[in-house]
Design a protein around this motif. Structure first.
Motif, PDB file in Angstrom:
ATOM      1  N   ALA A  67       0.831  -1.208   0.000  1.00 59.61           N
ATOM      2  CA  ALA A  67       0.000   0.000   0.000  1.00 59.61           C
ATOM      3  C   ALA A  67       0.864   1.256   0.000  1.00 59.61           C
ATOM      4  O   ALA A  67       0.575   2.227  -0.702  1.00 59.61           O
ATOM      5  CB  ALA A  67      -0.934  -0.010   1.207  1.00 59.61           C
ATOM      6  N   ALA A  68       1.939   1.232   0.774  1.00 57.29           N
ATOM      7  CA  ALA A  68       2.815   2.403   0.845  1.00 57.29           C
ATOM      8  C   ALA A  68       3.533   2.637  -0.470  1.00 57.29           C
ATOM      9  O   ALA A  68       3.679   3.783  -0.915  1.00 57.29           O
ATOM     10  CB  ALA A  68       3.819   2.227   1.983  1.00 57.29           C
ATOM     11  N   ARG A  75      -5.977   1.904   1.601  1.00 58.41           N
ATOM     12  CA  ARG A  75      -5.674   0.639   2.274  1.00 58.41           C
ATOM     13  C   ARG A  75      -4.564   0.759   3.311  1.00 58.41           C
ATOM     14  O   ARG A  75      -4.469  -0.074   4.209  1.00 58.41           O
ATOM     15  CB  ARG A  75      -5.292  -0.431   1.243  1.00 58.41           C
ATOM     16  N   LEU A  76      -3.715   1.766   3.201  1.00 60.82           N
ATOM     17  CA  LEU A  76      -2.559   1.846   4.089  1.00 60.82           C
ATOM     18  C   LEU A  76      -2.932   1.964   5.562  1.00 60.82           C
ATOM     19  O   LEU A  76      -2.356   1.248   6.397  1.00 60.82           O
ATOM     20  CB  LEU A  76      -1.646   2.998   3.678  1.00 60.82           C
ATOM     21  N   PRO A  77      -3.870   2.812   5.970  1.00 59.26           N
ATOM     22  CA  PRO A  77      -4.178   2.902   7.398  1.00 59.26           C
ATOM     23  C   PRO A  77      -4.635   1.579   8.004  1.00 59.26           C
ATOM     24  O   PRO A  77      -4.204   1.208   9.106  1.00 59.26           O
ATOM     25  CB  PRO A  77      -5.285   3.956   7.456  1.00 59.26           C
ATOM     26  N   ALA A 204       6.362  -6.324  -5.431  1.00 60.56           N
ATOM     27  CA  ALA A 204       5.221  -7.030  -6.013  1.00 60.56           C
ATOM     28  C   ALA A 204       4.101  -6.063  -6.373  1.00 60.56           C
ATOM     29  O   ALA A 204       3.360  -6.275  -7.348  1.00 60.56           O
ATOM     30  CB  ALA A 204       4.710  -8.091  -5.048  1.00 60.56           C
ATOM     31  N   ALA A 205       3.968  -4.994  -5.607  1.00 57.86           N
ATOM     32  CA  ALA A 205       2.884  -4.031  -5.844  1.00 57.86           C
ATOM     33  C   ALA A 205       3.161  -3.131  -7.033  1.00 57.86           C
ATOM     34  O   ALA A 205       2.225  -2.567  -7.622  1.00 57.86           O
ATOM     35  CB  ALA A 205       2.664  -3.185  -4.594  1.00 57.86           C
ATOM     36  N   MET A 206       4.433  -2.975  -7.400  1.00 57.94           N
ATOM     37  CA  MET A 206       4.796  -2.064  -8.485  1.00 57.94           C
ATOM     38  C   MET A 206       4.946  -2.828  -9.788  1.00 57.94           C
ATOM     39  O   MET A 206       5.568  -3.888  -9.827  1.00 57.94           O
ATOM     40  CB  MET A 206       6.103  -1.342  -8.133  1.00 57.94           C
ATOM     41  N   SER A 207       4.420  -2.297 -10.857  1.00 59.13           N
ATOM     42  CA  SER A 207       4.552  -2.946 -12.161  1.00 59.13           C
ATOM     43  C   SER A 207       5.886  -2.565 -12.789  1.00 59.13           C
ATOM     44  O   SER A 207       6.462  -1.514 -12.494  1.00 59.13           O
ATOM     45  CB  SER A 207       3.406  -2.522 -13.085  1.00 59.13           C
ATOM     46  N   GLY A 208       6.387  -3.434 -13.643  1.00 59.67           N
ATOM     47  CA  GLY A 208       7.608  -3.143 -14.372  1.00 59.67           C
ATOM     48  C   GLY A 208       8.886  -3.488 -13.658  1.00 59.67           C
ATOM     49  O   GLY A 208       9.978  -3.200 -14.177  1.00 59.67           O
ATOM     50  N   VAL A 209       8.798  -4.097 -12.480  1.00 65.41           N
ATOM     51  CA  VAL A 209      10.022  -4.456 -11.736  1.00 65.41           C
ATOM     52  C   VAL A 209      10.024  -5.953 -11.424  1.00 65.41           C
ATOM     53  O   VAL A 209      10.536  -6.385 -10.391  1.00 65.41           O
ATOM     54  CB  VAL A 209      10.162  -3.616 -10.444  1.00 65.41           C
ATOM     55  N   GLU A 210       9.486  -6.732 -12.350  1.00 65.45           N
ATOM     56  CA  GLU A 210       9.378  -8.172 -12.109  1.00 65.45           C
ATOM     57  C   GLU A 210      10.731  -8.848 -11.944  1.00 65.45           C
ATOM     58  O   GLU A 210      10.875  -9.780 -11.152  1.00 65.45           O
ATOM     59  CB  GLU A 210       8.582  -8.824 -13.245  1.00 65.45           C
ATOM     60  N   SER A 211      11.736  -8.404 -12.685  1.00 66.77           N
ATOM     61  CA  SER A 211      13.049  -9.044 -12.550  1.00 66.77           C
ATOM     62  C   SER A 211      13.658  -8.771 -11.186  1.00 66.77           C
ATOM     63  O   SER A 211      14.308  -9.637 -10.590  1.00 66.77           O
ATOM     64  CB  SER A 211      13.995  -8.558 -13.655  1.00 66.77           C
ATOM     65  N   ALA A 240      -5.585  -8.574   1.421  1.00 65.02           N
ATOM     66  CA  ALA A 240      -5.574  -7.127   1.671  1.00 65.02           C
ATOM     67  C   ALA A 240      -6.037  -6.319   0.470  1.00 65.02           C
ATOM     68  O   ALA A 240      -6.089  -5.084   0.543  1.00 65.02           O
ATOM     69  CB  ALA A 240      -4.169  -6.685   2.072  1.00 65.02           C
ATOM     70  N   GLY A 241      -6.379  -6.976  -0.623  1.00 62.70           N
ATOM     71  CA  GLY A 241      -6.906  -6.276  -1.793  1.00 62.70           C
ATOM     72  C   GLY A 241      -5.884  -5.988  -2.864  1.00 62.70           C
ATOM     73  O   GLY A 241      -6.190  -5.269  -3.819  1.00 62.70           O
TER      74      GLY A 241
END
Length: 259
Positions: A67-68, A75-77, A204-211, A240-241
């Motif tokens: 979330a952060a 969702r963060l709180p 995992a939450a950010m796209s484009g950094v799979e490697s 957590a969504g």
């Protein structure tokens, strides 16, 4: 868990410092390094409470980081509240969000820390007394800091880290070793495994950094987090969504554990 027990758990990981290995997948880390990493895993102490199950406080780290990292203010709180309720100390939670800047940038980290301050204030108003937790011990400076950071990086990966990127931009190698693996990850108020769970949740939450996520899944396995526990971390993200994050982590885990 009592505040004393949590403080003891936090301070027990004096060897805890894991770094921004998010760059490793792009720096020429080869199969020999990966094999050396697996061979070195037995020297890294496990901080988990069992061989198969994440402790509740550990399972809460991924949703907080996710979330952060993407600025999910809705969702963060709730993720922060659940983490504190699960036994994270204020120090551990704050440290996780400080570390986040190395992966998601200062703006996300600063915003998340502001959200934590608000959550803590609201909890105090409700009469909730959260354990402060341990403060980080002293960090060396100068040449000793660079030596420590280099040793931490080497231990995590299992071999000295080299690659074309570091030859092309030696400044980033210096920053990684002295600042990230040194200044930040010499701070011993959050153990190695918890730091990796934070990193994996954020990536995992950010796209484009799979490697980079794949690289950190491998490091997570190297520091003693099991495949089952990483699967539980993915499930926690889903609950957590963060369905996309959960799917990315599951894909990275499948690749990392492929025979």
């Amino acid at each position: 868990m009592s505040s004393t027990a949590r403080a003891e758990e936090s301070t027990s990981g004096t060897a805890t410092r894991r770094g921004l290995l998010a760059l490793l997948a792009a720096t020429g880390l080869d199969a020999a390094h990966a094999q050396a990493s697996a061979a070195s895993s037995s020297s890294i102490p496990s901080m988990t409470t069992s061989n198969t199950t994440l402790a509740p406080r550990q399972a809460a780290l991924g949703p907080i980081a996710a979330a952060a990292a993407i600025g999910d203010t809705a969702r963060l709180p709730s993720a922060l509240n659940e983490g504190l309720d699960a036994g994270l100390t204020i120090s551990e939670t704050r440290e996780a969000l400080v570390q986040l800047y190395a992966y998601a940038g200062f703006p996300r980290s600063l915003n998340a820390l502001t959200a934590l301050m608000k959550v803590l204030d609201e909890r105090r108003q409700r009469g909730v007394q959260d354990a402060e937790g341990a403060t980080p011990g002293p960090v060396p400076v100068g040449a000793q800091l660079l030596e420590l950071g280099t040793a931490n990086q080497t231990r995590l990966v299992g071999a000295p880290v080299r690659g074309p990127l570091f030859e092309f931009a030696p400044a980033i190698d210096q920053f990684l070793k002295a600042h990230l693996f040194g200044d930040i990850f010499a701070r011993d108020n959050l153990d190695w495994q918890s730091r990796e769970l934070v990193t994996v949740g954020a990536l995992a939450a950010m796209s484009g950094v799979e490697s980079q996520l794949l690289s950190h899944v491998r490091v997570s396995l190297n520091v003693g987090i099991t495949a089952d526990q990483l699967a539980q971390a993915a499930q926690a993200l889903s609950i957590a969504g963060h369905a996309d994050a959960a799917a990315r982590l599951q894909a990275a885990l499948a690749q990392a554990t492929r025979p």
